[in-house]
Write an enzyme that holds these catalytic residues in place. Sequence first.
Site, PDB file in Angstrom:
ATOM      1  N   SER A  21      19.981  -7.452   5.065  1.00  0.00           N
ATOM      2  CA  SER A  21      18.679  -8.079   4.786  1.00  0.00           C
ATOM      3  C   SER A  21      18.151  -8.857   5.989  1.00  0.00           C
ATOM      4  CB  SER A  21      18.774  -9.001   3.566  1.00  0.00           C
ATOM      5  OG  SER A  21      19.830  -9.920   3.723  1.00  0.00           O
ATOM      6  N   ASN A 108      25.390 -17.276  -2.711  1.00  0.00           N
ATOM      7  CA  ASN A 108      24.512 -17.157  -3.885  1.00  0.00           C
ATOM      8  C   ASN A 108      23.688 -18.421  -4.111  1.00  0.00           C
ATOM      9  OD1 ASN A 108      25.752 -14.722  -4.083  1.00  0.00           O
ATOM     10  ND2 ASN A 108      26.979 -15.209  -5.896  1.00  0.00           N
ATOM     11  N   THR A 153     -25.381  -9.050 -16.889  1.00  0.00           N
ATOM     12  CA  THR A 153     -24.310  -8.632 -17.793  1.00  0.00           C
ATOM     13  C   THR A 153     -24.389  -7.107 -17.793  1.00  0.00           C
ATOM     14  OG1 THR A 153     -25.709  -8.661 -19.756  1.00  0.00           O
ATOM     15  CG2 THR A 153     -24.557 -10.697 -19.254  1.00  0.00           C
ATOM     16  N   HIS A 154     -23.252  -6.451 -17.867  1.00  0.00           N
ATOM     17  CA  HIS A 154     -23.196  -4.983 -17.740  1.00  0.00           C
ATOM     18  C   HIS A 154     -23.830  -4.513 -16.429  1.00  0.00           C
ATOM     19  CE1 HIS A 154     -22.380  -4.996 -22.142  1.00  0.00           C
ATOM     20  NE2 HIS A 154     -23.290  -5.955 -22.131  1.00  0.00           N
ATOM     21  N   SER A 275     -20.791   1.383  11.608  1.00  0.00           N
ATOM     22  CA  SER A 275     -20.210   2.689  11.352  1.00  0.00           C
ATOM     23  C   SER A 275     -20.163   3.466  12.667  1.00  0.00           C
ATOM     24  CB  SER A 275     -21.063   3.423  10.325  1.00  0.00           C
ATOM     25  OG  SER A 275     -20.940   4.813  10.513  1.00  0.00           O
ATOM     26  N   LYS A 281     -25.732   1.126   9.690  1.00  0.00           N
ATOM     27  CA  LYS A 281     -24.826   0.487   8.728  1.00  0.00           C
ATOM     28  C   LYS A 281     -24.100  -0.733   9.265  1.00  0.00           C
ATOM     29  CE  LYS A 281     -22.472   2.830   5.777  1.00  0.00           C
ATOM     30  NZ  LYS A 281     -21.414   3.781   5.448  1.00  0.00           N
ATOM     31  N   ASN A 283     -20.889  -2.499   7.678  1.00  0.00           N
ATOM     32  CA  ASN A 283     -19.965  -2.384   6.557  1.00  0.00           C
ATOM     33  C   ASN A 283     -19.206  -3.689   6.296  1.00  0.00           C
ATOM     34  OD1 ASN A 283     -20.646   0.336   6.338  1.00  0.00           O
ATOM     35  ND2 ASN A 283     -19.107   0.922   7.851  1.00  0.00           N
ATOM     36  N   GLU A 288     -14.045  -5.665   1.575  1.00  0.00           N
ATOM     37  CA  GLU A 288     -13.448  -4.480   0.935  1.00  0.00           C
ATOM     38  C   GLU A 288     -11.922  -4.549   0.983  1.00  0.00           C
ATOM     39  OE1 GLU A 288     -15.824  -0.618   1.893  1.00  0.00           O
ATOM     40  OE2 GLU A 288     -16.199  -2.040   3.504  1.00  0.00           O
ATOM     41  N   TYR A 315      24.594 -13.572 -10.230  1.00  0.00           N
ATOM     42  CA  TYR A 315      23.972 -12.916  -9.080  1.00  0.00           C
ATOM     43  C   TYR A 315      24.310 -11.423  -9.047  1.00  0.00           C
ATOM     44  CZ  TYR A 315      22.768 -11.549  -4.336  1.00  0.00           C
ATOM     45  OH  TYR A 315      22.231 -10.903  -3.264  1.00  0.00           O
ATOM     46  N   GLN A 320      18.408  -9.189  -3.828  1.00  0.00           N
ATOM     47  CA  GLN A 320      17.991  -9.229  -2.423  1.00  0.00           C
ATOM     48  C   GLN A 320      16.590  -8.606  -2.244  1.00  0.00           C
ATOM     49  OE1 GLN A 320      20.947  -8.441   0.692  1.00  0.00           O
ATOM     50  NE2 GLN A 320      19.721  -6.683   1.272  1.00  0.00           N
ATOM     51  N   LYS A 323      12.757 -10.463  -1.685  1.00  0.00           N
ATOM     52  CA  LYS A 323      12.163 -11.152  -0.527  1.00  0.00           C
ATOM     53  C   LYS A 323      10.933 -10.486   0.083  1.00  0.00           C
ATOM     54  CE  LYS A 323      16.569 -13.047   0.291  1.00  0.00           C
ATOM     55  NZ  LYS A 323      16.962 -12.299  -0.949  1.00  0.00           N
TER      56      LYS A 323
HETATM   57  N1  ARG Z   1      21.400 -11.260   1.281  1.00  0.00           N
HETATM   58  C1  ARG Z   1      21.697 -11.739  -0.024  1.00  0.00           C
HETATM   59  C2  ARG Z   1      20.421 -11.820  -0.865  1.00  0.00           C
HETATM   60  O1  ARG Z   1      19.402 -11.813  -0.308  1.00  0.00           O
HETATM   61  C3  ARG Z   1      22.262 -13.105   0.053  1.00  0.00           C
HETATM   62  C4  ARG Z   1      23.238 -13.387  -1.020  1.00  0.00           C
HETATM   63  C5  ARG Z   1      24.383 -12.451  -0.901  1.00  0.00           C
HETATM   64  N2  ARG Z   1      25.441 -12.777  -1.779  1.00  0.00           N
HETATM   65  C6  ARG Z   1      26.437 -11.922  -1.955  1.00  0.00           C
HETATM   66  N3  ARG Z   1      27.357 -12.310  -2.762  1.00  0.00           N
HETATM   67  N4  ARG Z   1      26.462 -10.767  -1.389  1.00  0.00           N
HETATM   68  O2  ARG Z   1      20.429 -11.858  -2.062  1.00  0.00           O
END
Ligand code: ARG
Length: 455
Positions: A21, A108, A153-154, A275, A281, A283, A288, A315, A320, A323
Amino acid sequence: MKDSPIKLSMTDTQARNYAASIPFDRRLYHQDIEGSIAHVRMLAKQEIITAGEAKAIITGLNSILKEIERGKLQFRIEFEDIHMNIEARLFEKIGDVAGKLHTARSRNDQMALDLRLFVKEEIGKTLDEIKALQAALVELAEANKDVIIPGYTHLQQAQPILLAHQLLAYFEMFQRDKGRFRDCLGRTDVMPLGSGALAGVPYPIDREFVAHELGLSKVSANSIDAVSDRDFIIEYEAAAAITMMHLSRLAEELILWSSSEFGFIKIGEAFTTGSSIMPQKKNPDVAELVRGKTGRVYGHLMSILTIMKSLPLAYNRDMQEDKEGLFDTVDTLQASLEVLAGIAKTINVNTDHIAQAMKTDYILATDLADYLVKKGLPFRKAHGVITQLSEYAVSKGKTFRELGRKEYRDFCPLFTGDVYDITLESSVAARNVIGGTSPQQVGKALRRAKRLIKG
Ligand code: ARG
């Protein structure tokens, strides 16, 4: 330099790269180091490690922080994530004492902490940016205080309203959005360290101290929940999805209003593109894109809900995947808020085109019905009379204003000369109820909005 004793067991390169990660969680380096420093201070205070050891670790962590900020630290995929990369670097810098940092802690609870610190900070920034957009809308409303536009409206012309009133409708949506983020802040502001892998830790730690060091207001109540809870991410993303929906509606309105068919506004050149083949134009690409990017923010919300839905406690590595969607949500939302505030500041209102759009004055039909009601006709009857009158006017190619007194009286004897006093201005002024579009009410609403932005 000492070699790090950190060895993760995954030896297949493809699998290792798949599981790593660090390419994205490196973004949490600041929170990770901040959390580790608070943790180490607590370990020393509780005499779980010595003051000298704590000092060596904290000095090492601070110098790693500087290295990362200067772009000097090469993150390594074989160390998997941000926690391990920082710890491995700490070993290189201070040797075996680095091994004491992870006492009474697990990745964790460490990751749960990093994410909470991150979301808490981002909620603060998000709130500021929503406010800045609200301020830009209020400014635009004030600068065009007297402008009357058709209300729809509409997407059919319905009744005249003040432009400021419509802009303040968006102000209200953003006011609720801020409420949702603040609400989420309360549940994010929780310190999970001390939960360990899932069961708590067998050391005499002081969790309140760590919370205090980090400016977090409470400690988590259940160690299993603390390491497996991502509600605060889901809540941020849900609040973000709703805010994006509001931004998208505003963007859509600006796109429509700036089209040649409406021509109500002109968006500043800095926010439009020409454009490549059609020279006439301009834009509204930025607006958008705000509308378009709403889709991915919805997607991230679906993604995190789906990731979490069947995970057994506590966990699981699936988590993971929380993120990238979170980071992209934060970035997309904040950038969208910024560009829309930027656009709002460049908007020029074209009062001639707006007046042109209401030239036929059929938009005053409700006011004509209300006129008859005030003269004693039941509303349903009045509505019927005006429907017929409108059909007649349209068939004759006349506006209401152009109809003669006799024509009016043929439809209803209650019509007298004061029917010609009905104008866009009188229509708007008459709606003088709390929350209505009269200049008096909108003036009050503007003052309230300015107070709310300051507060
Ligand atoms: N990279 C892991 C995550 O984002 C961190 C926690 C990992 N914990 C483990 N027991 N492998 O969730």
